[in-house]
Design an enzyme around this catalytic site. Sequence first.
Site, PDB file in Angstrom:
ATOM      1  N   PHE A 141      -7.323 -35.687 -31.494  1.00  0.00           N
ATOM      2  CA  PHE A 141      -6.204 -34.924 -30.935  1.00  0.00           C
ATOM      3  C   PHE A 141      -6.335 -33.474 -31.376  1.00  0.00           C
ATOM      4  O   PHE A 141      -6.408 -33.187 -32.575  1.00  0.00           O
ATOM      5  CB  PHE A 141      -4.868 -35.491 -31.424  1.00  0.00           C
ATOM      6  CG  PHE A 141      -3.669 -34.752 -30.886  1.00  0.00           C
ATOM      7  CD1 PHE A 141      -3.152 -35.057 -29.644  1.00  0.00           C
ATOM      8  CD2 PHE A 141      -3.066 -33.754 -31.629  1.00  0.00           C
ATOM      9  CE1 PHE A 141      -2.049 -34.364 -29.143  1.00  0.00           C
ATOM     10  CE2 PHE A 141      -1.971 -33.056 -31.144  1.00  0.00           C
ATOM     11  CZ  PHE A 141      -1.463 -33.375 -29.894  1.00  0.00           C
ATOM     12  N   ASP A 225     -11.292 -29.054 -37.016  1.00  0.00           N
ATOM     13  CA  ASP A 225      -9.849 -28.953 -36.803  1.00  0.00           C
ATOM     14  C   ASP A 225      -9.138 -29.459 -38.055  1.00  0.00           C
ATOM     15  O   ASP A 225      -9.080 -30.654 -38.314  1.00  0.00           O
ATOM     16  CB  ASP A 225      -9.478 -29.795 -35.578  1.00  0.00           C
ATOM     17  CG  ASP A 225      -7.973 -29.778 -35.277  1.00  0.00           C
ATOM     18  OD1 ASP A 225      -7.181 -29.439 -36.173  1.00  0.00           O
ATOM     19  OD2 ASP A 225      -7.599 -30.143 -34.151  1.00  0.00           O
ATOM     20  N   LYS A 254       0.270 -25.815 -39.349  1.00  0.00           N
ATOM     21  CA  LYS A 254       1.166 -26.725 -40.054  1.00  0.00           C
ATOM     22  C   LYS A 254       1.463 -26.292 -41.489  1.00  0.00           C
ATOM     23  O   LYS A 254       2.292 -25.435 -41.723  1.00  0.00           O
ATOM     24  CB  LYS A 254       0.588 -28.153 -40.011  1.00  0.00           C
ATOM     25  CG  LYS A 254       0.683 -28.827 -38.642  1.00  0.00           C
ATOM     26  CD  LYS A 254       0.224 -30.251 -38.699  1.00  0.00           C
ATOM     27  CE  LYS A 254       0.302 -30.969 -37.360  1.00  0.00           C
ATOM     28  NZ  LYS A 254       1.671 -31.294 -36.933  1.00  0.00           N
TER      29      LYS A 254
END
Length: 418
Positions: A141, A225, A254
């Site tokens: 994802f 990522d 985040k």
Amino acid sequence: MANATETIDWQEDAGRDLVRSFGPRMAMFVRGEGAYLWDDQGRRYLDFLGGIAVNSIGHAHPAFVEAVATQAARLAHVSNYFATPPQLALAARLKRLAGTGESGRVYFGNSGAEANEAAFKLARLHGGSDRPRILALRNAFHGRTMGTLALTGKAAMQEPFSPMVPGVEFLDSTVDALEAALDDRVAALFVEPIKGEAGVLPLPEGYLAAARELTARHGALLIVDEIQTGAGRTGEWFAFQHAGIVPDAVTVAKGIGGGFPIGALITFGAASELFYPGTHGSTFGGNALATAVAGAVLEEIERSGLVENAAARGAQLREAIEALDSDLIAGTRGEGLLIGIALSRPIAKAVTAAAMENGLVINAANDDTIRIAPPLTIGDVEIDEFLELFQTTLTTVAHALLLDDPDATASRLPKDPA
């Protein structure tokens, strides 16, 4: 304290006024402190999801609050026609923590998806017309924008928005599959060190080292990522550091902002020279307020030894979870304080709902995996409370299953907590 009528009102408001790309909201939270949240009824919850690995130093941490207030009173935004001290300081800090050396550079956006969009463009700039292929992993994802969705190896998520941005090919997460796919027409390989949305699935042992060797051999970029795994969550500043490699680019978001929206692309070596004026940009990206807050969050993580705490508390939690008295637990996986709890039955949503009833915030990453990503600040008190609440939750769910399945034997179910 709100009454029942007011509770119904906010649920009706959310159902009427918010787009339906999310399911129904499970609670109305109005306040947070450390690892705890309070809803509009005044009930306290232990937050072991941390905004999905965002609230790295917990809710309303003094360092976060002071950084927001101080910088907001000084300067919030001037656009990227100009530089600001917090922006330059954060870029230098990220380069140091990632180990880029002097050749590294940083691009700032406002989210993980924006960071991955920038990385996608970096791959295209590197590839040009000679390297049209981009490789990514199945079940990974990377975001929900059209570019990052093209990198996301989940057909069900892509289908409503097809056709995708072309050129992306998906591989199984094996070295053999990577060896077979890589050639001199590949611009880049995108990987998550741990597939968080897929159920907290780490890459196979040795995969990142092999990926680094193979991409270097073929002249392709290795782009990691670290949106969910960065900022110390796995017990290193970045998860790629566990493998002892140096990638060409890393994306982060985040946890670096601790609750303030920010994302970044960090480049290494020759990849740092691919962008040139006009190739990418963001109005809000890297503004003084966001970068000042992120700088304060990272400084607090570093000052308080929270990377080391994530490693120690993660090991402590996994051992304790696996020792709980429940046949519903099939094991744990992950690294540091990004943990997947594998369930023996596809009941993760029921477990999550029962946890909320018991005052515990966790997440169903998929049908048979619970994901936890608490603040990096947690200690024995929070861990003990989590274990008590989670054991109670598992017992509640097991009793409900027994009612639904009268033939179930008691030996398959957890015992009541002492």
